[in-house]
Design an enzyme around this catalytic site. Sequence first.
Site, PDB file in Angstrom:
ATOM      1  NE  ARG A 136       0.035 -54.189 -42.722  1.00 18.89           N
ATOM      2  CZ  ARG A 136      -1.280 -54.378 -42.656  1.00 18.89           C
ATOM      3  NH1 ARG A 136      -1.782 -55.596 -42.900  1.00 18.89           N
ATOM      4  NH2 ARG A 136      -2.102 -53.379 -42.366  1.00 18.89           N
ATOM      5  CG  ASP A 209       0.242 -58.670 -43.787  1.00 19.31           C
ATOM      6  OD1 ASP A 209      -0.586 -58.230 -42.958  1.00 19.31           O
ATOM      7  OD2 ASP A 209       0.241 -58.326 -44.990  1.00 19.31           O
ATOM      8  CG  ASP A 210      -1.811 -56.974 -39.011  1.00 22.72           C
ATOM      9  OD1 ASP A 210      -1.959 -58.205 -38.880  1.00 22.72           O
ATOM     10  OD2 ASP A 210      -2.769 -56.181 -39.039  1.00 22.72           O
ATOM     11  CG  ASP A 296     -11.429 -64.129 -39.869  1.00 25.19           C
ATOM     12  OD1 ASP A 296     -12.340 -63.903 -40.690  1.00 25.19           O
ATOM     13  OD2 ASP A 296     -10.948 -63.233 -39.148  1.00 25.19           O
ATOM     14  CG  HIS A 320      -5.868 -55.249 -35.680  1.00 21.03           C
ATOM     15  ND1 HIS A 320      -5.677 -56.437 -36.339  1.00 21.03           N
ATOM     16  CD2 HIS A 320      -7.005 -54.708 -36.183  1.00 21.03           C
ATOM     17  CE1 HIS A 320      -6.660 -56.614 -37.222  1.00 21.03           C
ATOM     18  NE2 HIS A 320      -7.477 -55.583 -37.139  1.00 21.03           N
TER      19      HIS A 320
END
Length: 385
Positions: A136, A209-210, A296, A320
């Site tokens: 990633r 990281d994606d 989060d 995503h």
Amino acid sequence: MRLTVRKAVQGTAVFCSLVCLNILYQVSQQGGTEVGGPEFDGSYRHGRRAQFVQEPPDALDLVKTFNAVPGRRPRSAKGGLDDSHQRANASRSLTNVKVSDHNVDQSKSKGKKHRLTNLGDVYISVKTTQKYHQSRVKILLDTWVQLAREQTYFFTDTDDAELQKRTNGHMINTNCSGQHNRQALCCKMAQEYDYFLQSKKRWFCHIDDDTYVNVPELVRLLQQYNHTDDWYLGKPSLKHPIEIVDRENQGVKLAFWFATGGAGFCISRSLALKMSPHASGGRLMTVGEKIRLPDDCTIGYIIHHVLGKRLTVIQNLHSHLEALWLLRDGLSSQITFSYSQYGDKMNVVEVAGFDPSQDPTRLYSLHCHLFPYFKQCESLYKKQA
């Protein structure tokens, strides 16, 4: 007859005395405070004499802001508008301005004009783990991070000499667990937050990281909001506030909004400083354990429930958790993109003109679509028949 004249003279004297006393009284009443004097707040009504009125402190700030608009000549009572009219015009002027214009960094805040936010004012933190250093983080370093090398820091859970070199020393070993649980996630987020406070920068932007970041659009977004005000910019993954049980009050539920880390979120320095009693020095981990939710959600809990500040939803942030293949038009105006895989199915943004077999995540394709001058774009480009 003499008695009548004497009475008339006495009556006239009494009347003149009363008139003189009344004049003296009026003069003494007008001599209290001068218009424009040190005790005068700038507001008055016209009448037989000045009648001072008490007005909210922010009314004067509105006038100052109104007069500070470039090209507008300040006007006073002598110039044709008294202060009360000036306040009314100022209030109408600011009320009719769009939100993005009213909060632009070039506007006045607390009497001080701020320069426009630039990339150097942004602290971008990327949360990752050793497992994804190659699969990633490498993609991010090859793509959008090239546009924000000095502003981007990677928070991981191990030392990596190669990655430390590639990031120019911006790889931070948090010594947190590499597991994907709330303790590990909150541990890293706590350090992201503390490092931001130390940086003295205007904006704290967290990225997973994606996630791909359209850096110019991110800066353009932040330029619409003043870092000296309290801003929490992000996008929720739910269509309703999250509800949790209040562990301090049995039978009571708490509801709050949070911005999903998958799409990224940004917090102004003003709001970040207000979070300090609840988030700095590892306190964020304590709050996460209290509500038993990941990083989060914990950020949202502190901002929305504890501090009473609202989440400003930015539709151009994409995680995503969305149907990314539906994003086809206007990609250049979007700010973040992510990707995920469910079995054999990839949830990615479809970018026309690039070979999908060479780029399963589509992040390279996105980068080349937005910034075609990068070298790796030539090998990814697939000519249309």
